[in-house]
Design a protein around this motif. Structure first.
Motif, PDB file in Angstrom:
ATOM      1  N   LYS A  15       0.796  -1.231   0.000  1.00 50.18           N
ATOM      2  CA  LYS A  15       0.000   0.000   0.000  1.00 50.18           C
ATOM      3  C   LYS A  15       0.826   1.278   0.000  1.00 50.18           C
ATOM      4  CE  LYS A  15      -3.912  -2.276   1.338  1.00 50.18           C
ATOM      5  NZ  LYS A  15      -4.775  -2.837   0.382  1.00 50.18           N
TER       6      LYS A  15
ATOM      7  N   THR B 125       1.024   6.777   4.513  1.00 53.48           N
ATOM      8  CA  THR B 125       0.035   6.925   5.577  1.00 53.48           C
ATOM      9  C   THR B 125       0.077   5.715   6.491  1.00 53.48           C
ATOM     10  OG1 THR B 125      -1.385   8.125   4.016  1.00 53.48           O
ATOM     11  CG2 THR B 125      -2.409   7.384   6.052  1.00 53.48           C
TER      12      THR B 125
ATOM     13  N   ARG C 201      -0.862   2.613   8.668  1.00 54.68           N
ATOM     14  CA  ARG C 201      -1.841   1.552   8.443  1.00 54.68           C
ATOM     15  C   ARG C 201      -3.106   1.772   9.275  1.00 54.68           C
ATOM     16  NH1 ARG C 201      -0.636  -4.982   8.918  1.00 54.68           N
ATOM     17  NH2 ARG C 201      -2.699  -5.628   8.227  1.00 54.68           N
ATOM     18  N   GLU C 202      -2.940   2.178  10.534  1.00 56.60           N
ATOM     19  CA  GLU C 202      -4.080   2.368  11.419  1.00 56.60           C
ATOM     20  C   GLU C 202      -5.046   3.423  10.882  1.00 56.60           C
ATOM     21  OE1 GLU C 202      -0.857   2.507  12.373  1.00 56.60           O
ATOM     22  OE2 GLU C 202      -0.610   0.885  13.787  1.00 56.60           O
ATOM     23  N   ILE C 203      -4.509   4.455  10.247  1.00 60.77           N
ATOM     24  CA  ILE C 203      -5.351   5.520   9.690  1.00 60.77           C
ATOM     25  C   ILE C 203      -6.141   5.008   8.499  1.00 60.77           C
ATOM     26  CG2 ILE C 203      -5.316   7.770   8.528  1.00 60.77           C
ATOM     27  CD1 ILE C 203      -2.878   8.448  10.320  1.00 60.77           C
ATOM     28  N   VAL C 204      -5.471   4.254   7.624  1.00 60.83           N
ATOM     29  CA  VAL C 204      -6.149   3.717   6.445  1.00 60.83           C
ATOM     30  C   VAL C 204      -7.236   2.730   6.856  1.00 60.83           C
ATOM     31  CG1 VAL C 204      -5.841   2.296   4.362  1.00 60.83           C
ATOM     32  CG2 VAL C 204      -4.159   4.060   4.931  1.00 60.83           C
ATOM     33  N   GLU C 205      -6.906   1.807   7.757  1.00 59.83           N
ATOM     34  CA  GLU C 205      -7.858   0.760   8.123  1.00 59.83           C
ATOM     35  C   GLU C 205      -9.030   1.286   8.946  1.00 59.83           C
ATOM     36  OE1 GLU C 205      -5.464  -2.405   9.797  1.00 59.83           O
ATOM     37  OE2 GLU C 205      -5.001  -3.160   7.790  1.00 59.83           O
ATOM     38  N   SER C 206      -8.835   2.364   9.709  1.00 58.81           N
ATOM     39  CA  SER C 206      -9.949   2.939  10.485  1.00 58.81           C
ATOM     40  C   SER C 206     -10.695   4.003   9.689  1.00 58.81           C
ATOM     41  CB  SER C 206      -9.427   3.562  11.779  1.00 58.81           C
ATOM     42  OG  SER C 206      -8.704   4.743  11.481  1.00 58.81           O
ATOM     43  N   GLN C 207     -10.263   4.245   8.461  1.00 58.22           N
ATOM     44  CA  GLN C 207     -10.815   5.292   7.600  1.00 58.22           C
ATOM     45  C   GLN C 207     -10.802   6.645   8.298  1.00 58.22           C
ATOM     46  OE1 GLN C 207     -14.601   3.612   6.468  1.00 58.22           O
ATOM     47  NE2 GLN C 207     -13.656   2.461   4.798  1.00 58.22           N
ATOM     48  N   GLY C 208      -9.755   6.850   9.119  1.00 56.91           N
ATOM     49  CA  GLY C 208      -9.555   8.139   9.765  1.00 56.91           C
ATOM     50  C   GLY C 208     -10.416   8.398  10.988  1.00 56.91           C
ATOM     51  N   GLU C 209     -11.126   7.364  11.487  1.00 56.50           N
ATOM     52  CA  GLU C 209     -11.961   7.541  12.679  1.00 56.50           C
ATOM     53  C   GLU C 209     -11.431   6.704  13.827  1.00 56.50           C
ATOM     54  OE1 GLU C 209     -16.105   7.590  12.846  1.00 56.50           O
ATOM     55  OE2 GLU C 209     -16.352   8.401  10.822  1.00 56.50           O
TER      56      GLU C 209
ATOM     57  N   ASN D  31      -9.422   1.247  20.029  1.00 60.56           N
ATOM     58  CA  ASN D  31     -10.075   0.758  18.802  1.00 60.56           C
ATOM     59  C   ASN D  31     -11.318  -0.013  19.120  1.00 60.56           C
ATOM     60  OD1 ASN D  31      -8.119   1.890  17.205  1.00 60.56           O
ATOM     61  ND2 ASN D  31      -6.838   0.082  17.251  1.00 60.56           N
TER      62      ASN D  31
END
Length: 180
Positions: free
Chosen positions: A156, A160, A162-170, A180
């Motif tokens: 990927k 950015t 990984r945590e930001i991408v997988e949580s869609q920024g939330e 989480n």
């Protein structure tokens, strides 16, 4: 008994090419055992090595090197003994200590632990259990999760987290930080 210093082992883990460089490996061909050893120096008293191990994540090294030894076909009938660190102090040399890794430590080095949030009932007095305390144990990654992260970032990109991408920024937020 065969003693090998600076043993390089190339192996694959989860489809990733890896290398381990073990300081010393003692192979007892008669008893079919393998003793992996790593040498460490520290600028403090050797008795404080456990703190250094946690700070520098030497548990990952011990677990990773043990996995490397397990990968070698010529050792598949041998028992790999618990990983040892031989630790010498630079401020008080001449009194090295030997630290043997427990299975729990090697498990942590390989698999880590998930974040865990505990609600504890603690005694408010000798008769009652009404007081609540909350303890947050943060996630600790082992080498398995770190290799999975590496694979994810290779696919990927590294721009950015990984945590930001997988949580869609939330993210969920509480007093201790992000949960989480």
């Amino acid at each position: 008994i065969e003693m090998l210093d600076q043993l390089s082992i190339y192996f694959s883990y989860c489809g990733i090419d890896c290398k381990a460089l073990l300081d010393r490996v003692i192979i007892d061909h008669k008893n079919k055992t393998i003793q992996p050893i790593d040498f460490k120096t520290m600028g403090d008293q050797t008795l404080y090595f456990p703190k250094s191990l946690r700070q520098r994540r030497y548990d990952i090294q011990a677990a990773f090197y043990t996995e490397a030894l397990k990968s070698k076909k010529e050792y598949e009938t041998y028992k790999i003994l618990p990983f040892k660190f031989i630790v010498e102090s630079t401020i008080n040399p001449g009194k090295p200590l030997v630290f043997t890794c427990s299975n729990e430590l090697l498990f942590m080095g390989r698999w880590g632990r998930e974040e865990n949030f505990l609600e504890l009932n603690v005694p408010d007095s000798a008769e009652t259990w009404v007081k609540k305390e909350y303890v947050n144990y943060p996630e600790i990654k082992g080498f398995h999760q770190l290799i999975e992260d590496y694979k994810w970032y290779m696919e990927k990109g590294f721009e950015t987290k990984r945590e930001i991408v997988e949580s869609q920024g939330e993210f969920q937020l509480d007093w201790s930080g992000i949960i989480n």
